[in-house]
Design a protein around this motif. Structure first.
Motif, PDB file in Angstrom:
ATOM      1  N   TYR A 259       0.841  -1.187   0.000  1.00 40.56           N
ATOM      2  CA  TYR A 259       0.000   0.000   0.000  1.00 40.56           C
ATOM      3  C   TYR A 259       0.880   1.243   0.000  1.00 40.56           C
ATOM      4  N   ARG A 260       0.316   2.330  -0.455  1.00 36.32           N
ATOM      5  CA  ARG A 260       1.035   3.600  -0.444  1.00 36.32           C
ATOM      6  C   ARG A 260       0.828   4.256   0.927  1.00 36.32           C
ATOM      7  N   ASN A 261       1.881   4.280   1.746  1.00 34.84           N
ATOM      8  CA  ASN A 261       1.775   4.843   3.098  1.00 34.84           C
ATOM      9  C   ASN A 261       1.532   6.348   3.033  1.00 34.84           C
ATOM     10  N   GLU A 262       0.526   6.776   3.810  1.00 34.46           N
ATOM     11  CA  GLU A 262       0.161   8.192   3.781  1.00 34.46           C
ATOM     12  C   GLU A 262       0.132   8.829   5.164  1.00 34.46           C
ATOM     13  N   GLU A 263      -0.293   8.061   6.189  1.00 35.44           N
ATOM     14  CA  GLU A 263      -0.432   8.641   7.519  1.00 35.44           C
ATOM     15  C   GLU A 263       0.026   7.638   8.575  1.00 35.44           C
ATOM     16  N   ILE A 264       0.245   8.153   9.789  1.00 38.11           N
ATOM     17  CA  ILE A 264       0.596   7.329  10.944  1.00 38.11           C
ATOM     18  C   ILE A 264      -0.396   7.643  12.058  1.00 38.11           C
ATOM     19  N   PHE A 265      -0.929   6.589  12.692  1.00 35.65           N
ATOM     20  CA  PHE A 265      -1.919   6.760  13.749  1.00 35.65           C
ATOM     21  C   PHE A 265      -1.437   6.095  15.035  1.00 35.65           C
ATOM     22  N   ALA A 266      -1.911   6.627  16.169  1.00 38.03           N
ATOM     23  CA  ALA A 266      -1.530   6.069  17.464  1.00 38.03           C
ATOM     24  C   ALA A 266      -2.392   4.876  17.843  1.00 38.03           C
ATOM     25  N   ASN A 267      -3.653   4.832  17.360  1.00 39.64           N
ATOM     26  CA  ASN A 267      -4.548   3.743  17.710  1.00 39.64           C
ATOM     27  C   ASN A 267      -5.596   3.542  16.620  1.00 39.64           C
ATOM     28  N   ARG A 268      -6.389   2.462  16.780  1.00 45.98           N
ATOM     29  CA  ARG A 268      -7.386   2.112  15.772  1.00 45.98           C
ATOM     30  C   ARG A 268      -8.495   3.154  15.675  1.00 45.98           C
ATOM     31  N   ARG A 269      -8.899   3.701  16.807  1.00 45.42           N
ATOM     32  CA  ARG A 269      -9.981   4.697  16.798  1.00 45.42           C
ATOM     33  C   ARG A 269      -9.601   5.911  15.972  1.00 45.42           C
ATOM     34  N   GLU A 270      -8.375   6.366  16.140  1.00 42.69           N
ATOM     35  CA  GLU A 270      -7.916   7.525  15.375  1.00 42.69           C
ATOM     36  C   GLU A 270      -7.898   7.223  13.883  1.00 42.69           C
ATOM     37  N   ALA A 271      -7.483   6.004  13.505  1.00 43.70           N
ATOM     38  CA  ALA A 271      -7.457   5.643  12.090  1.00 43.70           C
ATOM     39  C   ALA A 271      -8.866   5.531  11.523  1.00 43.70           C
ATOM     40  N   ALA A 272      -9.787   4.917  12.284  1.00 34.89           N
ATOM     41  CA  ALA A 272     -11.163   4.773  11.820  1.00 34.89           C
ATOM     42  C   ALA A 272     -11.847   6.117  11.653  1.00 34.89           C
ATOM     43  N   ALA A 273     -11.512   7.070  12.531  1.00 32.01           N
ATOM     44  CA  ALA A 273     -12.119   8.397  12.419  1.00 32.01           C
ATOM     45  C   ALA A 273     -11.709   9.106  11.144  1.00 32.01           C
ATOM     46  N   LYS A 274     -10.568   8.723  10.592  1.00 32.18           N
ATOM     47  CA  LYS A 274     -10.101   9.322   9.338  1.00 32.18           C
ATOM     48  C   LYS A 274     -10.574   8.535   8.110  1.00 32.18           C
ATOM     49  N   GLY A 275     -11.435   7.537   8.312  1.00 30.99           N
ATOM     50  CA  GLY A 275     -11.987   6.799   7.195  1.00 30.99           C
ATOM     51  C   GLY A 275     -11.181   5.605   6.742  1.00 30.99           C
ATOM     52  N   TYR A 276     -10.284   5.094   7.605  1.00 31.90           N
ATOM     53  CA  TYR A 276      -9.459   3.949   7.243  1.00 31.90           C
ATOM     54  C   TYR A 276     -10.087   2.658   7.788  1.00 31.90           C
ATOM     55  N   TYR A 277     -10.019   1.586   7.003  1.00 32.72           N
ATOM     56  CA  TYR A 277     -10.472   0.267   7.401  1.00 32.72           C
ATOM     57  C   TYR A 277      -9.286  -0.593   7.833  1.00 32.72           C
ATOM     58  N   GLU A 278      -9.573  -1.567   8.724  1.00 28.21           N
ATOM     59  CA  GLU A 278      -8.498  -2.443   9.171  1.00 28.21           C
ATOM     60  C   GLU A 278      -8.150  -3.438   8.054  1.00 28.21           C
ATOM     61  N   ALA A 279      -6.881  -3.518   7.744  1.00 31.89           N
ATOM     62  CA  ALA A 279      -6.430  -4.407   6.692  1.00 31.89           C
ATOM     63  C   ALA A 279      -6.148  -5.800   7.248  1.00 31.89           C
ATOM     64  N   ALA A 280      -6.356  -6.807   6.418  1.00 33.21           N
ATOM     65  CA  ALA A 280      -6.032  -8.182   6.795  1.00 33.21           C
ATOM     66  C   ALA A 280      -4.536  -8.391   6.590  1.00 33.21           C
ATOM     67  N   CYS A 281      -3.828  -8.558   7.692  1.00 32.72           N
ATOM     68  CA  CYS A 281      -2.363  -8.687   7.604  1.00 32.72           C
ATOM     69  C   CYS A 281      -2.005 -10.127   7.298  1.00 32.72           C
ATOM     70  N   PRO A 282      -1.267 -10.389   6.231  1.00 28.03           N
ATOM     71  CA  PRO A 282      -0.889 -11.751   5.863  1.00 28.03           C
ATOM     72  C   PRO A 282       0.098 -12.346   6.873  1.00 28.03           C
TER      73      PRO A 282
END
Length: 326
Positions: free
Chosen positions: A303-326
């Motif tokens: 993926y093209r890295n764009e932002e860094i978040f401290a926790n899941r809530r902060e990432a979800a608030a910005k419209g990001y979904y949790e990715a399935a990590c292989p």
């Protein structure tokens, strides 16, 4: 008499009672607001004090690899942070006389360290110049968490399973973890991991509470000299609070005896001092779908890295979904 006459008599009789009840209700609201203010100020100050415990100036004093709970604590820095924050929240940051009076309502501050504890409380000392006894707040010497059994064996506990033990039958000292020393010694307590953990926690709690009871009782004499009309006693600390506290280095502060309406404010607060660093969450965009996902930096995702978040809530608030990590 007519019904209207009875109604008038009832209003005349009930009005003073209702007025008094209204005044009492308003007093209770004021008392509640003040208590909430004190509680918020106390907890904020204790958290700042706990955070200041690990502000070490040299790298070799930081948390070591032997135990994540072992760290050098800066008691003076923690005390300074506590007094500063509490003074600000109580509106006496520039009132040194008020700060001195504030300490009359703090019978004890406990720093729970990895291998012992220190208490900041009033104690009597004699001035060398005048020879006059003086009672004032000061740090008492650090005390270890020591247990002795009926066979003369002694164990100095820590906040984890590391320990220093004296075996009376051989006269030898042992240092290590409980599971390491179990086959090396005949000390009964080290032969059972569950019993060891129960005794370890009970010893730490009992040692701190016994000392606290003595210092808080001594604080009554100090407070009486300052005109504080309140009997300071050790409050009953819940087992849950103790369990949470004994998991890490931290601070315990007691704030008691402040007049609030027709009652007194009596509370305590715990604060943990070790910083737990989580791995950051990366936010990236899927090249083909354009959807935004968050994931750990250990995930192998193209993926093209764009932002860094401290926790899941902060990432979800910005419209990001949790990715399935292989």
């Amino acid at each position: 008499m007519k019904i209207t006459d009875w109604a008038i008599i009832f209003v005349l009789l009930a009005s003073p009672v209702l007025w008094v009840l209204q005044l009492h209700t308003e007093d209770l609201r004021v008392v509640h607001r003040i208590q909430v203010r004190y509680t918020t100020a106390l907890h904020t100050a204790v958290q700042d004090a706990a955070s200041a415990l690990n502000l070490n100036e040299l790298q070799q004093y930081e948390t070591g690899y032997g135990s994540v709970k072992s760290m050098r604590t800066d008691k003076d820095q923690a005390l300074s942070a506590f007094i500063h924050t509490l003074s600000i929240n109580l509106g006496i940051e520039d009132d040194y006389l008020g700060q001195g009076m504030m300490m009359a309502y703090i019978p004890a501050i406990v720093i729970i360290e990895y291998d012992g504890y220190s208490i900041y409380a009033v104690d009597e000392s004699t001035e060398i110049s005048s020879g006059v006894p003086e009672i004032s707040h000061r740090w008492r010497p650090k005390k270890p968490y020591v247990y002795s059994d009926q066979f003369g064996n002694s164990i100095a506990f820590t906040l984890d399973d590391a320990l220093t033990a004296y075996e009376s039958s051989t006269g030898q000292w042992h240092r290590g973890r409980q599971n390491e020393l179990q086959p090396m010694t005949s000390i009964p307590l080290l032969q059972n991991a569950d019993a060891f953990e129960q005794v370890r926690r009970a010893t730490i709690v009992r040692s701190i509470e016994d000392d606290l009871a003595g210092y808080i009782n001594r604080h009554n004499e100090y407070a009486a000299r300052l005109g504080v009309n309140y009997l300071f006693t050790l409050p009953l600390l819940s087992q849950e609070d103790w369990n949470n506290t004994l998991n890490d280095v931290g601070v315990v502060v007691f704030l008691q005896g402040i007049p609030v309406g027709d009652r007194y404010y009596n509370n305590y607060a715990f604060g943990g001092g070790r910083l737990v660093q989580n791995r950051p969450l990366l936010g990236g965009t899927h090249e083909m779908t354009g959807l935004k996902y968050y994931y750990r930096d250990t995930c192998s995702l193209n993926y093209r890295n764009e932002e860094i978040f401290a926790n899941r809530r902060e990432a979800a608030a910005k419209g990001y979904y949790e990715a399935a990590c292989p």
